[in-house]
Design an enzyme around this catalytic site. Sequence first.
Site, PDB file in Angstrom:
ATOM      1  N   GLY A   1      -9.914 -34.802  76.555  1.00 56.60           N
ATOM      2  CA  GLY A   1      -8.957 -33.706  76.587  1.00 56.60           C
ATOM      3  C   GLY A   1      -9.602 -32.349  76.380  1.00 56.60           C
ATOM      4  O   GLY A   1      -9.183 -31.355  76.986  1.00 56.60           O
TER       5      GLY A   1
ATOM      6  N   THR B   1     -22.516 -38.497  87.284  1.00 56.78           N
ATOM      7  CA  THR B   1     -22.113 -39.887  87.495  1.00 56.78           C
ATOM      8  C   THR B   1     -20.942 -40.246  86.579  1.00 56.78           C
ATOM      9  O   THR B   1     -20.967 -39.983  85.380  1.00 56.78           O
ATOM     10  CB  THR B   1     -23.293 -40.835  87.221  1.00 56.78           C
ATOM     11  OG1 THR B   1     -24.368 -40.486  88.095  1.00 56.78           O
ATOM     12  CG2 THR B   1     -22.889 -42.283  87.460  1.00 56.78           C
TER      13      THR B   1
ATOM     14  N   CYS C   1      -9.381 -32.733  64.565  1.00 56.75           N
ATOM     15  CA  CYS C   1     -10.456 -31.813  64.911  1.00 56.75           C
ATOM     16  C   CYS C   1     -10.616 -30.704  63.879  1.00 56.75           C
ATOM     17  O   CYS C   1     -11.644 -30.037  63.844  1.00 56.75           O
ATOM     18  CB  CYS C   1     -10.201 -31.193  66.289  1.00 56.75           C
ATOM     19  SG  CYS C   1     -10.193 -32.416  67.617  1.00 56.75           S
TER      20      CYS C   1
END
Length: 387
Positions: A69, A237, A325
Amino acid sequence: MVYLDHNATTPLDQRVWQAMQPYLSEQYGNPSSAHALGRAARAALDLAREQVAQLVNAHPSQVIFTSGGTEANNAAIKGVAFSSTATKPAMKMVIGATEHASVRAPAESLQRHGWQVERVGCEESGIVSAHVLAQAITGSTRMASVMWANNESGAINPLAELAGVCREHEVLLHTDAVQAAGKLALDFAASGAQLMSLSAHKLYGPKGVGALIVDKAVSLEPLLHGGGQERGGRCGTENVAGIIGFGKAAELAVVELAERQRHSLRLRDYFEQTLSRVLPQAVIFAAGAERLPNTSFFAIPPLEGRTLIMALDRMGFAVASGSACGSEQHQPSHVLKAMGVATELAHGALRVSFGQQNTESDVDGLISALQSQIKQLQAMGAATAWS
């Protein structure tokens, strides 16, 4: 441990793990390779892209896979800001005051590049209203970012109304839907937003993978260049196993959404009703707003939240004070500050976010633990709120 912090992350669903396993072992092909192993990986990515698109009623071509996110939010904000269409001088961005750090920080980065950024306040319920957003938009406003549902309070913003304001003023709307996905029925096509961020680990998928949903009319400058993956939108990738897991988690979220909502809402209501009965001094934040069905953000004055969290942890209950966070910061929640909550009360904030494995017995245990700890801490005089 009774885990009650599902807004921070969710346990990996075993069905998701089973879907990922082959791509961590024998199915190791690079999806950009032309041989059989590469083609198998590409086909699996294509299926996952369809599954994630179905989660939010988008077209698979609108899905850009990211590392999570945070990257999706940065890709949306910086991608718009540095695209070839953002050529006007003194451009402006509007964000909600209750946004996650992964929106606030890139917005601050734009300020260092000459953008004007305005943070719009919210109502006492935690909702960003359409009329407040409209007042902040000027002729130079290029973009607005308002989250679909808040990760701390659970308050759900009126996205359709906000999108209508943005559409009227020809402003792009980005929404951080990381907390909403898997808990609410999301419709990107009908929302009016042009950009939407998602994360797999909030809906029983793996960590380290997310997506940015992009309206085809939006021009974005990629954060990463070199390789052409994700149609040039996010080079490098692909995290094949993670994306496969995201796709499976998205598929399960669609199929099981109604039951998950019923289960979470039943537990949340039971918790809040019991809390208010046995601890009537408790304050439930955003109680008057439409909220995520699994989220309860509250305080029990005059107790200090971090002290209580650690005490509960020792008793085997994992709860939070707000955003994971921001857990290292000893400041009161910026969400509660925006809601006008007094500093002393905000320092007491606790967040409980229920998941599919939780039961009413877990709620009873938590309430009992709260009562026990409150008696002990009050007797010790060790947990009064900061002044």
